[in-house]
Design a protein around this motif. Structure first.
Motif, mmCIF file in Angstrom:
data_model
loop_
_atom_site.group_PDB
_atom_site.id
_atom_site.type_symbol
_atom_site.label_atom_id
_atom_site.label_comp_id
_atom_site.label_asym_id
_atom_site.label_seq_id
_atom_site.Cartn_x
_atom_site.Cartn_y
_atom_site.Cartn_z
ATOM 1 N N THR A 60 0.851 -1.198 0.000
ATOM 2 C CA THR A 60 0.000 0.000 0.000
ATOM 3 C C THR A 60 0.880 1.239 0.000
ATOM 4 O O THR A 60 1.741 1.396 0.880
ATOM 5 C CB THR A 60 -0.897 0.027 1.260
ATOM 6 N N HIS A 61 0.680 2.106 -0.983
ATOM 7 C CA HIS A 61 1.451 3.362 -1.024
ATOM 8 C C HIS A 61 0.746 4.437 -0.197
ATOM 9 O O HIS A 61 -0.431 4.295 0.141
ATOM 10 C CB HIS A 61 1.597 3.806 -2.490
ATOM 11 N N LYS A 62 1.485 5.520 0.108
ATOM 12 C CA LYS A 62 0.928 6.603 0.949
ATOM 13 C C LYS A 62 -0.357 7.168 0.365
ATOM 14 O O LYS A 62 -1.265 7.568 1.082
ATOM 15 C CB LYS A 62 1.968 7.723 1.095
ATOM 16 N N ASN A 63 -0.428 7.211 -0.968
ATOM 17 C CA ASN A 63 -1.629 7.775 -1.596
ATOM 18 C C ASN A 63 -2.785 6.765 -1.644
ATOM 19 O O ASN A 63 -3.808 6.998 -2.259
ATOM 20 C CB ASN A 63 -1.304 8.261 -3.014
ATOM 21 N N GLY A 64 -2.591 5.617 -0.999
ATOM 22 C CA GLY A 64 -3.676 4.634 -0.903
ATOM 23 C C GLY A 64 -3.701 3.632 -2.039
ATOM 24 O O GLY A 64 -4.458 2.653 -1.993
ATOM 25 N N LEU A 65 -2.866 3.899 -3.062
ATOM 26 C CA LEU A 65 -2.863 2.964 -4.185
ATOM 27 C C LEU A 65 -2.135 1.669 -3.818
ATOM 28 O O LEU A 65 -1.184 1.680 -3.041
ATOM 29 C CB LEU A 65 -2.196 3.599 -5.405
ATOM 30 N N LEU A 66 -2.597 0.564 -4.382
ATOM 31 C CA LEU A 66 -1.956 -0.729 -4.118
ATOM 32 C C LEU A 66 -1.029 -1.073 -5.273
ATOM 33 O O LEU A 66 -1.378 -0.886 -6.440
ATOM 34 C CB LEU A 66 -3.021 -1.829 -4.028
ATOM 35 N N GLU A 67 0.159 -1.573 -4.919
ATOM 36 C CA GLU A 67 1.064 -2.031 -5.976
ATOM 37 C C GLU A 67 1.228 -3.541 -5.846
ATOM 38 O O GLU A 67 1.508 -4.055 -4.757
ATOM 39 C CB GLU A 67 2.431 -1.355 -5.823
ATOM 40 N N LYS A 68 1.002 -4.235 -6.961
ATOM 41 C CA LYS A 68 1.134 -5.701 -6.936
ATOM 42 C C LYS A 68 2.579 -6.058 -7.277
ATOM 43 O O LYS A 68 3.079 -5.678 -8.334
ATOM 44 C CB LYS A 68 0.185 -6.290 -7.983
ATOM 45 N N THR A 69 3.258 -6.767 -6.381
ATOM 46 C CA THR A 69 4.631 -7.179 -6.678
ATOM 47 C C THR A 69 4.722 -8.701 -6.574
ATOM 48 O O THR A 69 3.908 -9.336 -5.908
ATOM 49 C CB THR A 69 5.652 -6.549 -5.701
ATOM 50 N N VAL A 70 5.722 -9.223 -7.239
ATOM 51 C CA VAL A 70 5.914 -10.671 -7.219
ATOM 52 C C VAL A 70 7.153 -10.966 -6.392
ATOM 53 O O VAL A 70 8.190 -10.330 -6.575
ATOM 54 C CB VAL A 70 6.122 -11.205 -8.658
ATOM 55 N N THR A 71 7.041 -11.914 -5.469
ATOM 56 C CA THR A 71 8.209 -12.265 -4.660
ATOM 57 C C THR A 71 8.234 -13.767 -4.401
ATOM 58 O O THR A 71 7.192 -14.420 -4.413
ATOM 59 C CB THR A 71 8.206 -11.498 -3.318
ATOM 60 N N ARG A 72 9.421 -14.306 -4.215
ATOM 61 C CA ARG A 72 9.562 -15.713 -3.824
ATOM 62 C C ARG A 72 10.054 -15.704 -2.378
ATOM 63 O O ARG A 72 11.159 -15.242 -2.111
ATOM 64 C CB ARG A 72 10.576 -16.404 -4.741
ATOM 65 N N LYS A 73 9.183 -16.146 -1.471
ATOM 66 C CA LYS A 73 9.524 -15.984 -0.051
ATOM 67 C C LYS A 73 10.575 -16.974 0.434
ATOM 68 O O LYS A 73 11.258 -16.732 1.406
ATOM 69 C CB LYS A 73 8.260 -16.119 0.795
#
Ligand code: FAD
Length: 318
Positions: A60-73
């Motif tokens: 979640t960014h400060k402006n409320g927008l969501l960013e979808k990221t891909v990660t391998r945990k």
């Protein structure tokens, strides 16, 4: 050495093995060693290392927008296999999955494993990405474990994806696959699931490792049905000691299994966390002893990063 060769060499004596998960990204490999070290006294001829595909994480960014990221945990399966073989001089069995891999990615991974002297792979489809309901293969990837198996078999025959290679050195992987004593959750029924399991064996799977189960009668029935269908490869039971009250709902939810009444009743009556852990250990000891009596070639324990309870079980059983 191949898993099947270890089984042959044991000449009917049940072997001890276990599965570990790569550490969460950012952690070091010492955690893996501290899981393995206490279990080495039981002389595991091989250790399985799971493979974890990518996940989607929403920031979640400060402006409320969501960013979808891909990660391998939990990256690091191949490196951990190499480290285990180097440090403990035992075999490591990497899990390889269809999910997230193109055929080219798979071939490159298999070449790495071959160069590292890894003789075994447990071939799986993999689950859907956590946020998705259905499993979706990569474009130019594999949809089922049996298709991935075929690629491994091809490489064992020296057949690479590029047909015009100057050299085509064959690999020599022993192939294991998964089986489900309580049915794979997507299969319409046991008959259909066994149909595909038999196809995997007919197409080159050399042994089966099962999903965890807590009721041996389910495993014995599964084994009986497999034999009746002509599935004649070793079937290795997968076991996990229950260790917390929360697992009463978590394990059925994640692994699609039933917990026996007697076990659930005991846990519900338990007065402390330690008592629950003890109940889980005792239950698993009884399961293990009965499975050995029944002739299981290997007992395979799901460590989930914790070895104390498995050590207690193995001390009573092996
Ligand atoms: P498949 O054999 O492909 O079967 C999947 C479903 O499709 C089944 O219902 C089967 O009956 C059906 N089926 C099979 N072939 C066909 C076909 N050709 N056409 C139509 N239907 C078909 N997951 C991970 O992500 N990483 C791991 O390291 C991992 N390790 C595991 C270890 C063990 C011992 C077990 C039991 C499971 C493991 N899993 C792992 C979970 C596994 O990936 C999931 O259970 C997955 O949903 C199914 O994998 P599979 O290899 O059994 O699939």
């Amino acid at each position: 050495m191949k898993v099947t060769e270890h089984i042959e060499k044991a000449n009917g004596k049940a072997l001890f093995s276990f599965e570990i998960l790569p550490p969460l990204k950012g952690q070091n490999i010492e955690g893996i060693y501290s899981t393995i070290d206490p279990l080495m006294e039981f002389k595991p001829p091989f250790v399985d290392v799971t493979y974890h595909r990518e996940e989607y994480v929403y920031k979640t960014h400060k402006n409320g927008l969501l960013e979808k990221t891909v990660t391998r945990k939990r990256p690091g399966t191949v490196g951990i296999c190499a480290a285990i073989m180097h440090k403990y001089k035992i075999d490591a069995v990497p899990h390889i999955i269809c999910g997230g891999f193109t055929k080219q990615d798979t071939e490159d991974a298999l070449i790495d494993l071959d160069f590292l002297g890894i003789d075994n792979v447990l071939v799986l489809r993999g689950d859907p990405i956590k946020s998705e309901k259905r499993f979706t293969p990569e474009p130019n990837g594999h949809a089922y474990a049996i298709d991935l198996m075929e690629q491994v078999k091809n490489l064992n025959d020296g057949v690479y994806l590029d047909e015009d290679l100057k050299y085509n050195s064959p690999t020599n992987f022993c192939i294991g696959v998964a089986g489900y004593p309580e049915k794979h959750f997507e299969a319409p029924n046991m008959k259909n699931d066994l149909y595909w399991l038999k196809k995997k064996v007919e197409n080159g799977a050399e042994y089966i490792v099962t999903q965890m189960f807590f009721d041996n009668s389910k495993f014995f029935e599964f084994e009986r049905q497999c034999r009746e269908e002509g599935i004649d490869v070793p079937i290795i039971p997968g076991l996990k000691p229950l260790s917390t009250e929360r697992q009463l709902s978590l394990l059925p939810q994640i692994f699609h299994l039933d917990l026996p009444d007697a076990l659930v009743d005991e846990v519900n009556k338990a007065k402390s966390k330690d008592a629950i852990r003890e109940i889980g250990v005792e239950w698993c000891i009884e399961q293990s002893k009965e499975l050995i009596k029944n002739g299981s070639p290997v007992l395979h324990y799901y460590s989930m990063g914790k070895s104390k309870n498995i050590q207690k079980i193995a001390r009573e059983v092996f």
